[in-house]
Design a protein around this motif. Structure first.
Motif, PDB file in Angstrom:
ATOM      1  N   LYS A 138       0.829  -1.211   0.000  1.00 56.18           N
ATOM      2  CA  LYS A 138       0.000   0.000   0.000  1.00 56.18           C
ATOM      3  C   LYS A 138       0.861   1.258   0.000  1.00 56.18           C
ATOM      4  CE  LYS A 138      -3.891  -2.136   2.392  1.00 56.18           C
ATOM      5  NZ  LYS A 138      -4.668  -2.166   3.640  1.00 56.18           N
ATOM      6  N   ASN A 139       1.924   1.248   0.800  1.00 55.16           N
ATOM      7  CA  ASN A 139       2.817   2.412   0.867  1.00 55.16           C
ATOM      8  C   ASN A 139       3.517   2.660  -0.469  1.00 55.16           C
ATOM      9  OD1 ASN A 139       2.122   2.721   3.557  1.00 55.16           O
ATOM     10  ND2 ASN A 139       3.961   1.727   4.324  1.00 55.16           N
ATOM     11  N   HIS A 140       4.067   1.595  -1.059  1.00 54.26           N
ATOM     12  CA  HIS A 140       4.739   1.719  -2.360  1.00 54.26           C
ATOM     13  C   HIS A 140       3.758   2.214  -3.423  1.00 54.26           C
ATOM     14  CE1 HIS A 140       8.510   0.087  -1.092  1.00 54.26           C
ATOM     15  NE2 HIS A 140       8.087  -1.158  -0.943  1.00 54.26           N
ATOM     16  N   LEU A 141       2.557   1.653  -3.419  1.00 51.67           N
ATOM     17  CA  LEU A 141       1.557   2.018  -4.414  1.00 51.67           C
ATOM     18  C   LEU A 141       1.121   3.474  -4.241  1.00 51.67           C
ATOM     19  CD1 LEU A 141      -0.070   0.959  -6.780  1.00 51.67           C
ATOM     20  CD2 LEU A 141      -1.786   0.134  -5.147  1.00 51.67           C
ATOM     21  N   SER A 142       0.887   3.877  -3.020  1.00 49.61           N
ATOM     22  CA  SER A 142       0.459   5.247  -2.744  1.00 49.61           C
ATOM     23  C   SER A 142       1.517   6.257  -3.199  1.00 49.61           C
ATOM     24  CB  SER A 142       0.183   5.410  -1.257  1.00 49.61           C
ATOM     25  OG  SER A 142      -0.114   6.753  -0.946  1.00 49.61           O
ATOM     26  N   LYS A 143       2.759   6.027  -2.810  1.00 51.05           N
ATOM     27  CA  LYS A 143       3.849   6.947  -3.195  1.00 51.05           C
ATOM     28  C   LYS A 143       4.079   6.926  -4.700  1.00 51.05           C
ATOM     29  CE  LYS A 143       6.287   6.631   1.199  1.00 51.05           C
ATOM     30  NZ  LYS A 143       7.478   6.130   1.889  1.00 51.05           N
ATOM     31  N   GLY A 144       4.062   5.737  -5.294  1.00 59.20           N
ATOM     32  CA  GLY A 144       4.290   5.616  -6.729  1.00 59.20           C
ATOM     33  C   GLY A 144       3.209   6.290  -7.546  1.00 59.20           C
ATOM     34  N   LEU A 145       1.949   6.077  -7.173  1.00 59.01           N
ATOM     35  CA  LEU A 145       0.855   6.686  -7.924  1.00 59.01           C
ATOM     36  C   LEU A 145       0.820   8.194  -7.750  1.00 59.01           C
ATOM     37  CD1 LEU A 145      -2.025   4.101  -7.446  1.00 59.01           C
ATOM     38  CD2 LEU A 145      -0.611   4.503  -9.483  1.00 59.01           C
ATOM     39  N   LYS A 146       1.190   8.672  -6.582  1.00 56.57           N
ATOM     40  CA  LYS A 146       1.250  10.122  -6.375  1.00 56.57           C
ATOM     41  C   LYS A 146       2.258  10.734  -7.344  1.00 56.57           C
ATOM     42  CE  LYS A 146       1.970  13.579  -2.776  1.00 56.57           C
ATOM     43  NZ  LYS A 146       2.272  13.820  -1.360  1.00 56.57           N
ATOM     44  N   TYR A 147       3.410  10.110  -7.472  1.00 51.45           N
ATOM     45  CA  TYR A 147       4.456  10.576  -8.389  1.00 51.45           C
ATOM     46  C   TYR A 147       3.970  10.521  -9.840  1.00 51.45           C
ATOM     47  CZ  TYR A 147       9.015  10.708 -10.740  1.00 51.45           C
ATOM     48  OH  TYR A 147      10.072  11.033 -11.559  1.00 51.45           O
ATOM     49  N   VAL A 148       3.350   9.402 -10.231  1.00 50.88           N
ATOM     50  CA  VAL A 148       2.876   9.223 -11.602  1.00 50.88           C
ATOM     51  C   VAL A 148       1.795  10.253 -11.926  1.00 50.88           C
ATOM     52  CG1 VAL A 148       1.638   7.655 -13.163  1.00 50.88           C
ATOM     53  CG2 VAL A 148       3.509   6.783 -11.744  1.00 50.88           C
ATOM     54  N   ARG A 149       0.832  10.421 -11.028  1.00 49.77           N
ATOM     55  CA  ARG A 149      -0.242  11.395 -11.260  1.00 49.77           C
ATOM     56  C   ARG A 149       0.311  12.808 -11.411  1.00 49.77           C
ATOM     57  NH1 ARG A 149      -3.136   8.438  -6.840  1.00 49.77           N
ATOM     58  NH2 ARG A 149      -4.488   6.987  -7.933  1.00 49.77           N
ATOM     59  N   TYR A 150       1.261  13.167 -10.567  1.00 49.04           N
ATOM     60  CA  TYR A 150       1.854  14.497 -10.637  1.00 49.04           C
ATOM     61  C   TYR A 150       2.480  14.728 -12.009  1.00 49.04           C
ATOM     62  CZ  TYR A 150       5.101  18.355 -10.027  1.00 49.04           C
ATOM     63  OH  TYR A 150       5.788  19.523 -10.204  1.00 49.04           O
ATOM     64  N   HIS A 151       3.271  13.769 -12.464  1.00 54.15           N
ATOM     65  CA  HIS A 151       3.968  13.941 -13.746  1.00 54.15           C
ATOM     66  C   HIS A 151       3.022  13.856 -14.943  1.00 54.15           C
ATOM     67  CE1 HIS A 151       7.486  13.691 -11.208  1.00 54.15           C
ATOM     68  NE2 HIS A 151       8.089  14.327 -12.182  1.00 54.15           N
ATOM     69  N   ILE A 152       1.969  13.066 -14.847  1.00 53.88           N
ATOM     70  CA  ILE A 152       0.977  13.041 -15.929  1.00 53.88           C
ATOM     71  C   ILE A 152       0.259  14.387 -15.981  1.00 53.88           C
ATOM     72  CG2 ILE A 152      -1.238  12.078 -16.655  1.00 53.88           C
ATOM     73  CD1 ILE A 152      -0.197   9.344 -15.780  1.00 53.88           C
ATOM     74  N   SER A 153      -0.088  14.941 -14.830  1.00 57.43           N
ATOM     75  CA  SER A 153      -0.778  16.233 -14.831  1.00 57.43           C
ATOM     76  C   SER A 153       0.116  17.317 -15.416  1.00 57.43           C
ATOM     77  CB  SER A 153      -1.258  16.616 -13.431  1.00 57.43           C
ATOM     78  OG  SER A 153      -0.175  16.935 -12.585  1.00 57.43           O
ATOM     79  N   ARG A 154       1.402  17.280 -15.119  1.00 54.69           N
ATOM     80  CA  ARG A 154       2.343  18.251 -15.701  1.00 54.69           C
ATOM     81  C   ARG A 154       2.410  18.079 -17.219  1.00 54.69           C
ATOM     82  NH1 ARG A 154       3.686  22.482 -13.489  1.00 54.69           N
ATOM     83  NH2 ARG A 154       5.720  22.444 -14.447  1.00 54.69           N
ATOM     84  N   MET A 155       2.423  16.832 -17.666  1.00 51.64           N
ATOM     85  CA  MET A 155       2.472  16.550 -19.092  1.00 51.64           C
ATOM     86  C   MET A 155       1.205  17.079 -19.773  1.00 51.64           C
ATOM     87  SD  MET A 155       3.094  12.858 -20.963  1.00 51.64           S
ATOM     88  CE  MET A 155       1.768  12.069 -20.106  1.00 51.64           C
ATOM     89  N   LEU A 156       0.050  16.898 -19.146  1.00 54.31           N
ATOM     90  CA  LEU A 156      -1.202  17.366 -19.728  1.00 54.31           C
ATOM     91  C   LEU A 156      -1.273  18.885 -19.775  1.00 54.31           C
ATOM     92  CD1 LEU A 156      -3.694  14.783 -18.219  1.00 54.31           C
ATOM     93  CD2 LEU A 156      -2.750  14.859 -20.536  1.00 54.31           C
ATOM     94  N   ILE A 157      -0.679  19.542 -18.796  1.00 53.11           N
ATOM     95  CA  ILE A 157      -0.629  21.004 -18.812  1.00 53.11           C
ATOM     96  C   ILE A 157       0.175  21.478 -20.025  1.00 53.11           C
ATOM     97  CG2 ILE A 157       0.363  23.023 -17.645  1.00 53.11           C
ATOM     98  CD1 ILE A 157      -0.445  21.628 -14.975  1.00 53.11           C
ATOM     99  N   VAL A 158       1.298  20.831 -20.271  1.00 46.08           N
ATOM    100  CA  VAL A 158       2.127  21.195 -21.429  1.00 46.08           C
ATOM    101  C   VAL A 158       1.352  20.951 -22.722  1.00 46.08           C
ATOM    102  CG1 VAL A 158       4.208  20.584 -22.731  1.00 46.08           C
ATOM    103  CG2 VAL A 158       4.314  20.839 -20.238  1.00 46.08           C
ATOM    104  N   ILE A 159       0.704  19.808 -22.815  1.00 47.71           N
ATOM    105  CA  ILE A 159      -0.056  19.480 -24.027  1.00 47.71           C
ATOM    106  C   ILE A 159      -1.170  20.503 -24.251  1.00 47.71           C
ATOM    107  CG2 ILE A 159      -1.664  17.802 -25.046  1.00 47.71           C
ATOM    108  CD1 ILE A 159       0.091  15.612 -23.698  1.00 47.71           C
ATOM    109  N   SER A 160      -1.914  20.825 -23.202  1.00 52.99           N
ATOM    110  CA  SER A 160      -3.008  21.786 -23.365  1.00 52.99           C
ATOM    111  C   SER A 160      -2.485  23.169 -23.733  1.00 52.99           C
ATOM    112  CB  SER A 160      -3.878  21.848 -22.114  1.00 52.99           C
ATOM    113  OG  SER A 160      -3.150  22.346 -21.021  1.00 52.99           O
TER     114      SER A 160
END
Length: 94
Positions: A64-86
């Motif tokens: 749970k800890n690994h998944l929580s930290k990993g997904l937080k990182y992935v979501r952050y970077h995907i959101s940054r990528m989407l901001i650039v795309i938009s």
């Protein structure tokens, strides 16, 4: 390629999805190894936390800890990528 006029076409949508998936894979690759392994097992292999814990020989809370930290990182970077795309798409319309 004129992306503004290609949105929705099946042939370019497949290419765009493949590129997006590749970028997500690169984001996951930048995670610490344990987090990357758990994220892949959970989201790509659809394993439960219990199944992951058993396969990796760790307790479920660690999963749970690994998944929580990993997904937080992935979501952050995907959101940054989407901001650039938009931002790029908005600049095309100007």
């Amino acid at each position: 390629m004129d992306y503004c006029n290609s949105i929705g076409r099946e042939d370019t949508s497949t290419i765009e999805y493949a590129e997006f998936a590749s970028r997500v894979e690169h984001i996951i690759d930048r995670l610490p190894p344990a987090q990357a392994r758990v994220v892949r097992m959970s989201k790509l292999e659809n394993l439960s936390n219990k199944e992951i814990a058993i396969r990796l020989g760790i307790n479920e809370q660690s999963v749970k800890n690994h998944l929580s930290k990993g997904l937080k990182y992935v979501r952050y970077h995907i959101s940054r990528m989407l901001i650039v795309i938009s931002t790029v798409i908005m600049s095309w319309r100007l």
